[in-house]
Design a protein around this motif. Structure first.
Motif, mmCIF file in Angstrom:
data_model
loop_
_atom_site.group_PDB
_atom_site.id
_atom_site.type_symbol
_atom_site.label_atom_id
_atom_site.label_comp_id
_atom_site.label_asym_id
_atom_site.label_seq_id
_atom_site.Cartn_x
_atom_site.Cartn_y
_atom_site.Cartn_z
ATOM 1 N N ASN A 293 -30.872 -58.259 9.919
ATOM 2 C CA ASN A 293 -30.642 -57.281 10.975
ATOM 3 C C ASN A 293 -30.053 -57.916 12.226
ATOM 4 O O ASN A 293 -30.311 -59.082 12.532
ATOM 5 C CB ASN A 293 -31.960 -56.596 11.346
ATOM 6 N N LYS A 294 -29.288 -57.131 12.948
ATOM 7 C CA LYS A 294 -28.782 -57.510 14.258
ATOM 8 C C LYS A 294 -29.554 -56.695 15.289
ATOM 9 O O LYS A 294 -29.595 -55.468 15.217
ATOM 10 C CB LYS A 294 -27.288 -57.214 14.355
ATOM 11 N N GLU B 147 -25.329 -47.566 25.229
ATOM 12 C CA GLU B 147 -25.268 -47.861 23.796
ATOM 13 C C GLU B 147 -25.548 -46.617 22.962
ATOM 14 O O GLU B 147 -24.872 -46.355 21.956
ATOM 15 C CB GLU B 147 -26.272 -48.967 23.452
ATOM 16 N N ALA C 293 -22.857 -44.683 20.495
ATOM 17 C CA ALA C 293 -23.114 -44.475 19.069
ATOM 18 C C ALA C 293 -22.934 -43.000 18.696
ATOM 19 O O ALA C 293 -22.339 -42.675 17.660
ATOM 20 C CB ALA C 293 -24.521 -44.949 18.719
ATOM 21 N N ALA D 12 -26.375 -46.231 10.119
ATOM 22 C CA ALA D 12 -25.831 -47.577 10.341
ATOM 23 C C ALA D 12 -26.386 -48.242 11.587
ATOM 24 O O ALA D 12 -26.489 -49.470 11.647
ATOM 25 C CB ALA D 12 -24.303 -47.504 10.453
ATOM 26 N N VAL D 13 -26.729 -47.474 12.589
ATOM 27 C CA VAL D 13 -27.248 -48.033 13.832
ATOM 28 C C VAL D 13 -28.439 -47.192 14.278
ATOM 29 O O VAL D 13 -28.421 -45.962 14.184
ATOM 30 C CB VAL D 13 -26.164 -48.085 14.935
ATOM 31 N N LYS E 204 -31.905 -51.744 20.074
ATOM 32 C CA LYS E 204 -30.834 -51.303 19.178
ATOM 33 C C LYS E 204 -30.851 -52.210 17.957
ATOM 34 O O LYS E 204 -30.956 -53.442 18.083
ATOM 35 C CB LYS E 204 -29.477 -51.409 19.874
ATOM 36 N N GLU F 270 -29.089 -52.884 13.954
ATOM 37 C CA GLU F 270 -28.112 -52.617 12.894
ATOM 38 C C GLU F 270 -28.507 -53.441 11.682
ATOM 39 O O GLU F 270 -28.862 -54.611 11.810
ATOM 40 C CB GLU F 270 -26.704 -52.992 13.350
ATOM 41 N N VAL G 116 -32.464 -49.993 9.667
ATOM 42 C CA VAL G 116 -32.082 -48.615 10.022
ATOM 43 C C VAL G 116 -32.565 -47.636 8.952
ATOM 44 O O VAL G 116 -32.979 -46.514 9.263
ATOM 45 C CB VAL G 116 -30.564 -48.505 10.224
#
Length: 456
Positions: free
Chosen positions: A56-57, A70, A74, A170-171, A200, A202, A206
């Protein structure tokens, strides 16, 4: 999956988690092998709670302008679906802009579902939400208990306290920020009234955020009709998830994927009505295995008995336990009651700080400079015994360092509460704090009668 296969899958997941990449990060911060071994064992105990993934990011956001920038970005880029769940959405600048952006996404063909809590968002009217509904967005009110007491009566205290947004699968976003001017910064049209933190993410985590959203949707299916008048094709992405879930979390697709890169994230929920107390269990497990330090940031500090014991026992083992809580609270009665229980912790070595320069709303835990948790869960009976909650927990030294740096920064806005300060309070203050605590004991929610016998 058999018990043996599940155990082998967990063992393999933990081996991948403690890859050379993560271990090297720990050694760079002079972590001893004993600490690595301790957390290796701890993660094995956490994995059965489900919702775990690597790869994950993660972005930590303690600035309202950054967080809303953010989230709005999105939503603007959504192509297929948006799901949002929030305790509070206000008919102010930030709330109206968010609703407008959701409407624009719906016009582009994205499916849009918004769930908001009836009490937390009591200032929202049908007129405020009409533009989104008219465009085909699905807007649902969580537990308007006064409207259908004969059909669905979980009670006033059963609230949806989550703050969750997922775009295009996706996010995702989760944390403490509601949709209101009070959480956004001035550049976003807000006031920055609250000091809060949002995340947040990604990556595979998710999917777990989406899974928890669907749990809420199935709870709503029992309380109100959820199909809109015109269920257009983009909205069909929800159809497979309208039936209740019966599969447990612990199955193969929920085990950590085959990768050693990215951040370990575990998405945890609390839903007492479905016997899901994953956040509470994770806090107790990590506190029992804490080795060096544990830092809490919580706006409301009235921990339940089990969590109180875990905090006190950690301090008794020599763990440096520090707690930042609100000195200026948006719920003054809770802040007054908290001062009645401070002595329980101070006498056992826990250090407590009250933030007075801004209104605290963040809910953060960091342990040993490696484990961290951010979400909607407060250290109070309402989060523990009643509310729907969601937390993102992360095992990553870099993320923990960011949050601990924020903790250090927050300390500059705090005043430490010592036993001397507490014991030298005026007598009338002691009576006031005792009275506030007794009042909350009478009205606090109890888990009795809420939990079902099965994890449906």
């Amino acid at each position: 999956m058999s018990q043996l296969a599940a155990k082998e899958a967990i063992d393999e997941a933990v081996r991948r988690l403690f890859s050379p990449n993560l271990v090297n990060k720990l050694k760079q911060r002079q972590f001893k092998d004993k600490l690595i071994l301790r957390w290796h064992t701890t993660i094995k105990r956490l994995l059965p709670l489900g919702g775990a993934s690597i790869g994950n990011k993660v972005k930590i956001m303690s600035d309202g302008d950054v967080a809303f920038g953010e989230m709005w970005s999105a939503i603007n880029s959504a192509k297929s679906n948006i799901v949002m769940e929030t305790y509070t959405i206000m008919p102010d600048t930030v709330g109206k802009k968010t609703i407008d952006l959701l409407g624009q996404a719906r016009e582009r063909g994205s499916g849009v579902v918004l769930i908001y809590d009836a009490v937390g968002s009591s200032k929202m009217s049908d007129q405020d939400l009409k533009p989104l509904r008219d465009k085909g967005g699905l807007v649902l009110t969580f537990n308007p208990w006064w409207k259908r007491p004969w059909k669905f009566a979980p009670g006033l205290f059963f609230r949806n306290h989550r703050k969750l947004l997922v775009v295009d699968d996706a996010v995702g976003f989760a944390g403490g920020m509601n949709i209101s001017n009070l959480y956004a910064g001035k550049e976003s049209g807000g006031t920055g009234y609250f000091r809060d933190t949002h995340v947040k993410v990604e990556g595979p985590a998710v999917n777990h955020l989406t899974h928890i959203f669907y749990h809420t949707l199935t709870d709503l299916a029992y309380s109100q009709p959820i199909m809109p008048r015109a269920w257009t094709p983009p909205g069909r992405f929800l159809l497979p998830f309208l039936m209740p879930f019966h599969k447990p979390y612990m199955h193969e697709e929920n085990i950590i994927p085959d990768t050693s890169s990215g951040v370990f994230v575990q998405v945890l929920e609390s839903n007492v009505r479905r016997n899901r107390r994953h956040i509470q269990k994770a806090m107790r497990i990590t506190l029992r295995n804490a080795h060096n330090h544990c830092y809490f940031t919580t706006p409301y500090f009235l921990p339940t008995a089990r969590l109180r014991r875990a905090i006190v026992k950690a301090a008794g083992r020599g763990v440096d336990v520090r707690i930042i809580t609100a000195g200026l609270s948006d719920v003054p009665l809770v802040q007054l009651a908290s001062q009645h229980v401070y002595s329980i912790f101070l006498k056992r070595g826990v250090r407590i700080y009250e933030m007075h320069e801004s209104r605290l709303h963040a809910k953060i835990v960091t342990i040993d400079g490696i484990y961290s948790s951010v979400g909607s869960f407060n250290l109070d009976p309402w989060s523990s015994n009643s509310n729907l909650e969601i937390n993102l927990t992360m095992l990553d030294p870099d993320i923990a360092l960011q949050l601990e740096n924020q903790f250090t920064k927050d300390l500059k806005s705090c005043r430490e509460i010592t036993l001397d300060v507490l014991e030298n309070r005026p007598f009338l203050f002691k009576v006031l704090h005792w009275t506030a605590y007794q009042v909350l004991r009478l009205i606090r929610p109890s888990s009795r009668g809420l939990a079902s016998t099965k994890d449906g």
